[in-house]
Design a protein around this motif. Structure first.
Motif, PDB file in Angstrom:
ATOM      1  N   GLU A   1       0.886  -1.161   0.000  1.00  0.00           N
ATOM      2  CA  GLU A   1       0.000   0.000   0.000  1.00  0.00           C
ATOM      3  C   GLU A   1       0.927   1.216   0.000  1.00  0.00           C
ATOM      4  OE1 GLU A   1      -3.651   1.738  -0.118  1.00  0.00           O
ATOM      5  OE2 GLU A   1      -3.417  -0.413   0.236  1.00  0.00           O
ATOM      6  N   VAL A   2       0.687   2.171  -0.875  1.00  0.00           N
ATOM      7  CA  VAL A   2       1.508   3.375  -0.901  1.00  0.00           C
ATOM      8  C   VAL A   2       0.876   4.407   0.029  1.00  0.00           C
ATOM      9  CG1 VAL A   2       2.394   5.278  -2.307  1.00  0.00           C
ATOM     10  CG2 VAL A   2       2.347   2.955  -3.228  1.00  0.00           C
ATOM     11  N   ILE A   3       1.646   4.807   1.035  1.00  0.00           N
ATOM     12  CA  ILE A   3       1.230   5.870   1.951  1.00  0.00           C
ATOM     13  C   ILE A   3       2.425   6.816   2.084  1.00  0.00           C
ATOM     14  CG2 ILE A   3       0.407   6.483   4.244  1.00  0.00           C
ATOM     15  CD1 ILE A   3      -0.737   3.655   4.490  1.00  0.00           C
ATOM     16  N   PRO A   4       2.419   7.901   1.316  1.00  0.00           N
ATOM     17  CA  PRO A   4       3.565   8.822   1.369  1.00  0.00           C
ATOM     18  C   PRO A   4       3.699   9.477   2.736  1.00  0.00           C
ATOM     19  CG  PRO A   4       2.116   9.299  -0.497  1.00  0.00           C
ATOM     20  CD  PRO A   4       1.407   8.310   0.373  1.00  0.00           C
ATOM     21  N   ASN A   5       4.933   9.762   3.120  1.00  0.00           N
ATOM     22  CA  ASN A   5       5.149  10.544   4.333  1.00  0.00           C
ATOM     23  C   ASN A   5       4.497  11.896   4.141  1.00  0.00           C
ATOM     24  OD1 ASN A   5       6.575   8.783   5.931  1.00  0.00           O
ATOM     25  ND2 ASN A   5       8.573   9.505   5.257  1.00  0.00           N
ATOM     26  N   GLY A   6       3.814  12.360   5.143  1.00  0.00           N
ATOM     27  CA  GLY A   6       3.182  13.667   5.076  1.00  0.00           C
ATOM     28  C   GLY A   6       4.046  14.727   5.724  1.00  0.00           C
ATOM     29  N   ILE A   7       3.755  15.956   5.414  1.00  0.00           N
ATOM     30  CA  ILE A   7       4.431  17.085   6.039  1.00  0.00           C
ATOM     31  C   ILE A   7       3.384  17.855   6.812  1.00  0.00           C
ATOM     32  CG2 ILE A   7       5.656  19.256   5.641  1.00  0.00           C
ATOM     33  CD1 ILE A   7       6.776  18.017   3.081  1.00  0.00           C
ATOM     34  N   ASP A   8       3.648  18.076   8.104  1.00  0.00           N
ATOM     35  CA  ASP A   8       2.747  18.852   8.945  1.00  0.00           C
ATOM     36  C   ASP A   8       3.099  20.329   8.740  1.00  0.00           C
ATOM     37  OD1 ASP A   8       1.204  20.055  10.859  1.00  0.00           O
ATOM     38  OD2 ASP A   8       2.063  18.950  12.557  1.00  0.00           O
ATOM     39  N   PHE A   9       2.393  20.982   7.812  1.00  0.00           N
ATOM     40  CA  PHE A   9       2.703  22.368   7.478  1.00  0.00           C
ATOM     41  C   PHE A   9       2.485  23.304   8.656  1.00  0.00           C
ATOM     42  CE2 PHE A   9       1.985  20.618   3.198  1.00  0.00           C
ATOM     43  CZ  PHE A   9       3.168  21.028   2.601  1.00  0.00           C
ATOM     44  N   GLU A  10       1.602  22.956   9.579  1.00  0.00           N
ATOM     45  CA  GLU A  10       1.357  23.805  10.745  1.00  0.00           C
ATOM     46  C   GLU A  10       2.623  23.979  11.585  1.00  0.00           C
ATOM     47  OE1 GLU A  10      -1.321  25.681  11.332  1.00  0.00           O
ATOM     48  OE2 GLU A  10      -1.967  24.928   9.382  1.00  0.00           O
ATOM     49  N   ARG A  11       3.478  22.984  11.638  1.00  0.00           N
ATOM     50  CA  ARG A  11       4.725  23.076  12.404  1.00  0.00           C
ATOM     51  C   ARG A  11       5.642  24.146  11.844  1.00  0.00           C
ATOM     52  NH1 ARG A  11       7.452  17.389  13.040  1.00  0.00           N
ATOM     53  NH2 ARG A  11       8.953  18.689  14.129  1.00  0.00           N
ATOM     54  N   PHE A  12       5.492  24.464  10.556  1.00  0.00           N
ATOM     55  CA  PHE A  12       6.402  25.391   9.905  1.00  0.00           C
ATOM     56  C   PHE A  12       5.808  26.780   9.704  1.00  0.00           C
ATOM     57  CE2 PHE A  12       7.621  21.118   8.657  1.00  0.00           C
ATOM     58  CZ  PHE A  12       8.942  21.115   9.067  1.00  0.00           C
ATOM     59  N   ARG A  13       4.520  26.927   9.921  1.00  0.00           N
ATOM     60  CA  ARG A  13       3.877  28.237   9.736  1.00  0.00           C
ATOM     61  C   ARG A  13       4.380  29.271  10.742  1.00  0.00           C
ATOM     62  NH1 ARG A  13       0.387  27.285   5.793  1.00  0.00           N
ATOM     63  NH2 ARG A  13      -1.000  25.517   5.852  1.00  0.00           N
ATOM     64  N   SER A  14       4.810  28.823  11.911  1.00  0.00           N
ATOM     65  CA  SER A  14       5.242  29.758  12.943  1.00  0.00           C
ATOM     66  C   SER A  14       6.731  30.105  12.862  1.00  0.00           C
ATOM     67  CB  SER A  14       4.928  29.184  14.326  1.00  0.00           C
ATOM     68  OG  SER A  14       5.675  28.002  14.518  1.00  0.00           O
ATOM     69  N   VAL A  15       7.449  29.564  11.884  1.00  0.00           N
ATOM     70  CA  VAL A  15       8.871  29.850  11.727  1.00  0.00           C
ATOM     71  C   VAL A  15       9.012  31.247  11.121  1.00  0.00           C
ATOM     72  CG1 VAL A  15      11.004  29.181  10.571  1.00  0.00           C
ATOM     73  CG2 VAL A  15       9.445  27.423  11.430  1.00  0.00           C
ATOM     74  N   PRO A  16       9.727  32.146  11.838  1.00  0.00           N
ATOM     75  CA  PRO A  16       9.905  33.510  11.304  1.00  0.00           C
ATOM     76  C   PRO A  16      10.605  33.479   9.947  1.00  0.00           C
ATOM     77  CG  PRO A  16      10.645  33.369  13.584  1.00  0.00           C
ATOM     78  CD  PRO A  16      10.358  31.966  13.140  1.00  0.00           C
ATOM     79  N   GLU A  17      10.225  34.406   9.087  1.00  0.00           N
ATOM     80  CA  GLU A  17      10.781  34.493   7.740  1.00  0.00           C
ATOM     81  C   GLU A  17      12.312  34.587   7.761  1.00  0.00           C
ATOM     82  OE1 GLU A  17      10.204  34.160   3.767  1.00  0.00           O
ATOM     83  OE2 GLU A  17       8.559  34.319   5.206  1.00  0.00           O
ATOM     84  N   ALA A  18      12.865  35.285   8.727  1.00  0.00           N
ATOM     85  CA  ALA A  18      14.336  35.445   8.820  1.00  0.00           C
ATOM     86  C   ALA A  18      15.001  34.089   9.026  1.00  0.00           C
ATOM     87  CB  ALA A  18      14.695  36.387   9.959  1.00  0.00           C
ATOM     88  N   ASP A  19      14.385  33.209   9.815  1.00  0.00           N
ATOM     89  CA  ASP A  19      14.958  31.890  10.048  1.00  0.00           C
ATOM     90  C   ASP A  19      14.915  31.026   8.796  1.00  0.00           C
ATOM     91  OD1 ASP A  19      15.440  32.590  12.640  1.00  0.00           O
ATOM     92  OD2 ASP A  19      13.742  31.472  13.491  1.00  0.00           O
TER      93      ASP A  19
END
Length: 185
Positions: free
Chosen positions: A162-180
């Motif tokens: 069964e193909v189940i691609p790894n997902g990316i939790d975009f919410e974890r990255f929304r709070s990363v400041p643009e400078a970082d």
């Protein structure tokens, strides 16, 4: 990956535990990360990376754990632990058994010390992978390419996967400041 899966199951209201070997000093160890979650961990005293007589002891230890806990499902990761876990689950009568095959050992671009391209060692791991796939109810491949490669290598049949691609939790990255973000680029 195993801890993410276990954490998701726990947060969804399931009773979850992770069983793994003792090594908590290596860079691939899951114990430090597992301690940061509410997921229960069961240390397997005999589960060790290099092959040896302790593999039989690990099989007995894991079979006893599965007999005692009687989980509704067993989800296996890694080649050696996957094989030991598949046999232990069968001996304990636990079904279903799911095996996540993350970047298998036989990928032509992967070199693992002591395994890849080493003749007998690689052949033993190849046979163990085939045995594991025969013992489990479903194998998870992370992409169509990964699935095709494993089928082409004779590690299993298309219908085993069964193909189940790894997902990316975009919410974890929304709070990363643009400078970082720019500093990483």
């Amino acid at each position: 990956m195993a801890i993410d899966t276990a954490s998701e199951g726990f947060e969804s209201g399931h009773e979850v535990f992770v069983a793994a070997g003792l090594d908590d000093t290596g860079t691939n160890s899951l114990w430090p990360e597992l301690r940061e979650t509410p997921v229960a961990g069961r240390r397997l005293n005999w589960m060790r990376r290099p092959p040896g007589y302790w593999d039989l002891l690990a099989l007995l230890e894991l079979t006893n754990l599965l007999n005692r806990e009687q989980p509704d499902c067993v989800h296996l990761h890694t080649s050696k632990a996957g094989t030991i876990g598949a046999v232990a689950a069968r001996l304990a009568g636990v079904r279903p058994v799911v095996y996540s095959s993350h970047g298998h050992l036989f990928n032509p671009s992967l070199e693992l010390e002591g395994v890849s391209g080493k003749g007998l060692s690689e052949r033993i791991y190849y046979v163990l992978r085939q045995v594991t796939i025969d013992l489990v109810d479903r194998v998870i491949a992370l992409s169509e390419h990964d699935l095709r490669e494993q089928v082409d290598l004779g590690l299993g049949r298309r219908e085993d996967f069964e193909v189940i691609p790894n997902g990316i939790d975009f919410e974890r990255f929304r709070s990363v400041p643009e400078a970082d973000v720019e500093a990483v680029e």
